[in-house]
Design an enzyme around this catalytic site. Structure first.
Site, short mmCIF file in Angstrom:
data_model
loop_
_atom_site.label_atom_id
_atom_site.label_comp_id
_atom_site.label_asym_id
_atom_site.label_seq_id
_atom_site.Cartn_x
_atom_site.Cartn_y
_atom_site.Cartn_z
N GLU A 75 41.29 53.03 -21.37
CA GLU A 75 42.38 52.47 -20.57
C GLU A 75 42.73 53.45 -19.45
O GLU A 75 42.49 54.65 -19.57
CB GLU A 75 43.63 52.21 -21.43
CG GLU A 75 43.43 51.22 -22.56
CD GLU A 75 43.21 49.79 -22.10
OE1 GLU A 75 43.42 49.49 -20.91
OE2 GLU A 75 42.82 48.97 -22.93
N ASP A 101 39.28 30.64 -26.10
CA ASP A 101 40.51 31.40 -26.26
C ASP A 101 40.88 32.15 -24.98
O ASP A 101 42.07 32.31 -24.67
CB ASP A 101 40.42 32.36 -27.44
CG ASP A 101 41.76 32.97 -27.77
OD1 ASP A 101 42.73 32.21 -28.03
OD2 ASP A 101 41.87 34.23 -27.76
#
Length: 189
Positions: A75, A101
């Site tokens: 990240e 999804d």
């Protein structure tokens, strides 16, 4: 698996899943290429995709009621610093479930609508809006997706032409999206 092989294998299911959703299928397939890649950039090589069928890197937050797995991920909480953390990710039975999804995730989270994801006129505008809404933290994420779309347009068009969707309008929507994106690239040159 090469990017071309990936597109030929998974683009028909991507077209089906995104049909009528407001999501450009070329954005979805390009995100799947990036999110399923290993550290060398080879698609369908990450353990998240291979073992858990999560092709979009969607995390399992407290609202997720399905299966989940905890894995390391990179990240960028600071755009210049890559940080490795362990986080929960959704688990699916197949690519079809993962892409379905993904569509549901974008449609049900207001931050994507508010960022302009569904009002985007081109795939490039759409991926900028998806990035703006916080889908990914990597500073170059949107540019990476745009370069994949541009480099693989001919394959996407070829697959879309041969595709026999369940809903006939899906092919038309896909080809319109590809055409608009192509025109956008021509205008930018």
């Amino acid at each position: 698996m090469t990017r071309e092989e990936f597109i030929r294998k998974f683009y028909p299911d991507t077209i089906r899943a995104t049909a009528g959703s407001g999501i450009f299928p070329e954005v979805a397939i390009s995100q799947a290429i990036v999110e399923s890649a290993n550290s060398q950039g080879v698609p369908y090589k990450s353990s998240l995709a291979v073992k858990y069928n999560n092709f979009f890197g969607i995390k399992a937050d407290k609202s997720w009621k399905g299966r989940a797995v905890r894995l390391k991920t990179d990240e960028y909480f600071d755009p210049k610093v890559k940080t490795t953390i362990v986080d929960g990710f959704r688990v699916y039975d197949s690519y079809k479930d993962s892409v379905a999804d993904y569509v549901k995730f974008l449609k049900e989270n207001a931050r994507y609508r508010n960022a302009g994801v569904f009002s985007a006129k081109t795939p490039e505008e759409q991926i900028d809006a998806i990035k703006k809404a916080g889908y990914a933290t990597a500073p170059s994420y949107a540019q990476t997706i745009k370069s994949i779309i541009k480099a693989n347009y001919s394959t996407m068009i070829d697959v879309a032409k041969k595709f026999k969707p369940y809903a006939p309008y899906a092919l038309v929507l896909s080809l319109v999206g590809i055409y608009l994106g192509y025109r956008y690239y021509k205008l930018k040159k």
